[in-house]
Write a protein that holds these residues in place. Structure first.
Motif, mmCIF file in Angstrom:
data_model
loop_
_atom_site.group_PDB
_atom_site.id
_atom_site.type_symbol
_atom_site.label_atom_id
_atom_site.label_comp_id
_atom_site.label_asym_id
_atom_site.label_seq_id
_atom_site.Cartn_x
_atom_site.Cartn_y
_atom_site.Cartn_z
ATOM 1 N N ASN A 184 9.014 0.437 3.190
ATOM 2 C CA ASN A 184 8.226 0.858 4.071
ATOM 3 C C ASN A 184 6.754 0.438 4.248
ATOM 4 O OD1 ASN A 184 9.972 2.961 4.715
ATOM 5 N ND2 ASN A 184 9.256 4.361 3.309
ATOM 6 N N ASP A 185 6.170 -0.278 3.073
ATOM 7 C CA ASP A 185 4.784 -1.224 3.338
ATOM 8 C C ASP A 185 5.019 -2.508 3.987
ATOM 9 O OD1 ASP A 185 3.547 0.950 1.666
ATOM 10 O OD2 ASP A 185 3.705 0.079 -0.129
ATOM 11 N N TYR A 186 6.270 -2.971 3.517
ATOM 12 C CA TYR A 186 6.475 -4.467 4.213
ATOM 13 C C TYR A 186 6.924 -4.015 5.923
ATOM 14 C CZ TYR A 186 8.435 -9.102 4.719
ATOM 15 O OH TYR A 186 8.722 -10.340 4.971
ATOM 16 N N GLU A 187 7.578 -2.986 6.104
ATOM 17 C CA GLU A 187 7.967 -2.701 7.446
ATOM 18 C C GLU A 187 6.544 -2.366 8.244
ATOM 19 O OE1 GLU A 187 10.992 0.160 10.157
ATOM 20 O OE2 GLU A 187 10.215 0.615 8.180
ATOM 21 N N ALA A 188 5.672 -1.830 7.729
ATOM 22 C CA ALA A 188 4.426 -1.521 8.335
ATOM 23 C C ALA A 188 3.529 -2.761 8.679
ATOM 24 C CB ALA A 188 3.742 -0.618 7.650
ATOM 25 N N LYS A 189 3.776 -3.886 7.762
ATOM 26 C CA LYS A 189 3.108 -4.910 8.220
ATOM 27 C C LYS A 189 3.559 -5.590 9.426
ATOM 28 C CE LYS A 189 1.850 -5.802 3.380
ATOM 29 N NZ LYS A 189 1.869 -6.671 2.194
ATOM 30 N N LEU A 190 4.984 -5.734 9.762
ATOM 31 C CA LEU A 190 5.508 -6.135 10.621
ATOM 32 C C LEU A 190 5.418 -5.713 11.914
ATOM 33 C CD1 LEU A 190 9.406 -6.301 9.295
ATOM 34 C CD2 LEU A 190 7.589 -8.146 9.363
#
Length: 60
Positions: free
Chosen positions: A54-60
């Motif tokens: 979820n953290d990585y997806e938020a950066k996209l």
């Protein structure tokens, strides 16, 4: 709009061809038995936890 798919995948299952065992968010090694995977625009990313996914997806 980008199609995003989240799923939990067994490492020893059909996705075992991917030999990279590191989390794309923290770079840490993942424990055997499974990982979380995110597919964005045809690219596949893997994570050691749902939180990292979820953290990585938020950066996209």
């Amino acid at each position: 709009m980008a199609e995003r798919i989240k799923k939990f995948v067994k490492v020893l299952g059909e996705k075992a061809q991917r030999l990279d065992i590191t989390c794309d968010e923290c770079g840490g090694r993942m424990k055997p038995g499974g990982h979380y995977q995110l597919e964005v625009e045809g690219k596949s990313y893997q994570f050691c936890s749902e939180e990292h996914m979820n953290d990585y997806e938020a950066k996209l």
